[in-house]
Design an enzyme around this catalytic site. Structure first.
Site: not given
Length: 800
Positions: A346, A534-535, A540, A642, A646
């Site tokens: 991952h 998100k985390r 990110k 992901t 969504k």
């Protein structure tokens, strides 16, 4: 009891009185919720029993999905929907004066995961059962999960996540199926009729107790199992300090991801991982042996999947069971193990590819370490035969090297399949990060692009949109999401597009009410809802987002005539407790929010919201309301994502880099229906390989960058002296590892384009429709079908 509303009401009232010894009039909402949950679980139990019996007698191959996380969310309405009884229950409760929505609010999110890894696992379980595939989950029953996030004075504060304080109505404790797990001690060997036998002596044992949850397929009759293990003191442990032993034992399943900056935390994590794997494999083998089949055929009837490196100890543990407990030789056991096990990678981030110090691993798991040593020895001998004299390559590929046990190489060497989770990610694994292994095992590497269950993320979370789709193209899309493409016939249908707009507006109004209730901030629902949830991690790039907000604020203050289309920037994210930088970014977001939201000169154009304690149930309200989906990770760093799927399925437009599954989203919707910017993966990889990036150049030559980075430390934010120094240093003194400043100008430009495009309402709605129509590819049903046929070799089993 669910055949009609009248029967349901009768059964509900009787069950409530029998369970709690109270009249309906005196009952609490929690008692009503617990009663309903028990009824649903009992209703599905006959199918659960039938499913397990069918699997046992049919002899069909089953898969067991080992994951350290399962981020399930709330299960009440999801289970009602999958069982096909939601309407009856809702009607019956309404007649009793009870709102199903109110009862759903009673349920705590199951705190069994953190981010995408755990939510993916939950989506996969839903798809397995909904496709009638024989597949089960194996995880840990964390008492407190990660943590409950509170924002206090702008800082993240971690509180214990008390999701089990009232029990968990969906689980069944299976104490008789407990498994003894040994730690510490030493290994003795002796000769038994020419065979070397190993015994684990003086071990400290822990009882792994299973709690089973039913996983209901969507109106299929299939009920698979999620088995969660809880650590309890064992009655077989000898003379120990009982208080210390009890405390250390219960700590194993106390918290998700304990802080492992010190040895104590590393030991606890290893204990967690070994308990999950050893208990699951023991249970799987025990179940298989009841079918009186030869262990030599084990891999033909059982597939075991390693979700990321956390369960990679499955490789030596399965070898241990086959050799030490079942008497097989090394070669036989190795063939069975490799053909049974498969592994999903991952991440390409080196810090996420686990490595354990030998000084900790060897004494804690002595027999497992012996087996890993032998696997490593044999693998290195193979490499020597293939690359004689190439010590550098062999050292780099070894499972044990530099006094560390490397879990990713262990999973690669011990599995018959290694997959990435998006085309770009898999290509990077094959061509760069795992190229040496790909050269040795090219047939093992494959791609399985992630997916999401549309049953939760569209049917459940956005029922108005789901109903509009069904009214337009019929109900078949629910079982075949590629049929969503039929929506494209409405691309120029202004009536349909207006219906889409009305639904989006209603979802935004619902989220606005939540925001006001939770934060006191009033937001404009006609503004662009620009969302990044998100985390929180440096790659990110939540930092890029908030620096851009600072730029917009500066421009509005300097030029009141600047015609910015009103924006509401919404964040949700947890930072790991020990992740100093990520916590500073949260503080920066909340500090910017305070300044912007309290400045009447700009807050008709700009609002910033940080929603604390981001989780599945909150996400279900956020995704349907979003206009813009922020997917702005440094290209090559996000394996898939992901959340991007969504948002897309709910009609938001992606603003992002060509990273992870954004690449495949772009291929599907076309560049005119997505907002792309920034470095590409090959650019980032080239900078990392060859150098050439100097962040200070961007600081000196771009006034906008200089202004926002200086504002981090020059008193622009009152009472924050030294607060954001580390952030500025990361950008300038440490050369901006994730290229925030390099992509800053491009990010400003693409955000300008968003504002321009949003003004053209018809065009925006058309783009939104294209995203919804093309999102069917990202159903986890498609992903699971690919796993089932290409990796696990499992097939649907009808439950009559």
């Amino acid at each position: 009891m669910f055949s009609n509303a009248t029967e349901f009401k009768t059964a509900f009232l009787k069950k409530l009185e029998m369970s709690y010894g109270t009249s309906f009039a005196e009952s609490t909402k929690r008692e009503q919720y617990q009663t309903l949950g028990q009824m649903i679980r009992e209703y599905g139990s006959s199918d659960w029993i039938k499913t397990n019996e069918t699997y046992r007698t049919s002899g069909k191959k089953q898969v067991y999905y080992l994951s350290i996380e399962f981020l399930l969310g709330r299960l009440l309405r999801h289970n009602l929907m999958n069982l096909g009884i939601e309407e009856v229950v809702s009607e019956g409760l309404h007649e009793l004066g009870i709102s199903l929505d109110d009862l759903e609010e009673i349920e705590a999110d199951a705190a069994l995961g953190n981010g995408g890894l755990g939510r993916l696992a939950a989506c996969f379980l839903d798809s397995l059962a909904s496709l009638s595939l024989p597949g089960h989950g194996c995880g840990i029953r964390y008492k407190h999960g990660l943590f409950e996030q509170k924002i206090v004075d702008g800082y993240q504060v971690e509180l214990p996540e008390q999701w089990l304080r009232h029990g968990h109505v969906w689980e069944i404790r299976k104490g008789d199926d407990a498994v003894e797990i040994p730690f510490w001690g030493h290994i003795e060997s002796y000769n038994d009729n020419g065979r070397l036998v190993f015994r684990h002596m003086n071990a400290e044992t822990v009882a792994a107790v299973p709690y089973d949850l039913p996983v209901f397929g969507y109106q299929t009759g299939t009920v698979n199992t999620l088995r969660l293990w809880s650590a309890e003191p064992s009655r077989y442990t000898g003379n120990v300090d009982i208080i210390k032993y009890k405390k250390e034992t219960e700590a194993i399943s106390e918290l998700l991801y304990p802080d492992d900056t010190h040895d104590e935390g590393k030991i606890l994590r290893l204990k967690q991982q070994y308990m999950l794997v050893a208990a699951s494999l023991k249970s799987i083998v025990r179940s298989y042996k009841k079918q009186n089949r030869s262990l030599l055929d084990f891999h033909q009837h059982v597939s075991i999947h390693i979700n990321d490196t956390h369960p990679a100890i499955a490789v030596p543990e399965l070898m241990r069971i086959l050799m030490d407990e079942e008497g097989l030789g090394w070669e036989e056991a190795w063939k069975i193990s490799v053909h049974t096990l498969s592994y999903t990678n991952h991440t390409t981030l080196s810090e996420a590819l686990e490595r354990w110090p030998v000084r900790i691993f060897k004494p804690l798991l002595p027999r497992i370490f012996m087996i890993i040593e032998e696997i490593n020895k044999r693998f290195c001998e193979e490499l020597w035969d293939r690359y004689p004299g190439d010590w550098g390559r062999i050292e780099g590929m070894a499972i044990i090297a530099h006094d560390e046990v490397r879990m990713a190489p262990l999973a690669i060497v011990g599995s018959h399949s290694i997959n990435g989770v998006a085309k770009l990610h898999t290509d990077i694994l094959k061509e760069r990060e795992m190229n040496n292994y790909y050269q040795v095992f090219p047939e093992r590497f494959n791609n399985k692009t992630n997916g999401i269950t549309h049953r939760r993320w569209l049917l459940k979370s956005n029922p108005a949109l789901a109903n509009l789709i069904t009214d337009s193209i019929g109900p078949d899309w629910v079982n075949d999401t590629l049929k969503l493409e039929e929506l494209l016939k409405h691309e120029n249908d202004s009536v349909f597009l207006e219906k889409l707009a009305v639904i989006k507006k209603a979802n935004k109004e619902k989220l606005a009410q939540i925001i006001e209730a939770k934060t006191g901030i009033t937001v404009d629902t006609s503004s662009i809802f620009d969302v990044q949830v998100k985390r929180l991690h440096a790659y990110k790039r939540q930092l890029l987002n908030v620096l851009h907000i600072m730029y917009l604020y500066n421009r509005l203050k300097e030029d009141p005539a600047y015609d910015l289309y009103p924006r509401t920037f919404i964040f949700g994210a947890k930072a790991s407790p020990g992740y100093y930088f990520a916590k500073k970014v949260i503080k920066l977001i909340t500090t910017v929010a305070d300044k912007v939201n309290n400045d009447p000169a700009v807050n008709d154009k700009l609002k910033v919201v940080f929603l604390e304690n981001y989780r599945v149930s909150l996400a279900e309200d956020i995704f349907p309301a979003a206009d813009i989906s922020e997917q702005i990770s440094t290209a090559s760093k996000e394996a898939s994502g992901t959340g991007n799927m969504k948002f897309m399925m709910n009609g938001a437009l992606t603003l992002g880099t060509l990273d992870g599954a954004n690449v495949e989203i772009t291929e599907l919707v076309g560049q005119e229906n997505i907002f792309l910017f920034g470095l590409k993966a090959e650019d980032v990889l080239d900078f990392q390989r060859n150098g050439g990036y100097h962040s200070q150049e961007y600081y000196h030559y771009d006034e906008r960058i200089r202004q926002v980075t200086d504002q981090l430390v020059n008193g622009f934010f009152p009472d924050t002296e030294g607060e954001f120094t580390a952030i500025r240093e990361s950008l300038l003194d440490h050369n901006d590892q994730y290229f925030v400043l390099r992509d800053f100008a491009a990010y400003i430009d693409i955000q300008e384009k968003v504002g321009e495009e949003y003004r053209n309402r018809q065009s925006w709605l058309q783009k939104s429709l294209v995203n919804i129509a093309k999102s069917g590819f990202f159903s986890s049903d498609r992903t699971i079908r690919e796993y089932a046929s290409d990796i696990w070799n499992i097939y649907p089993v009808e439950i009559k």
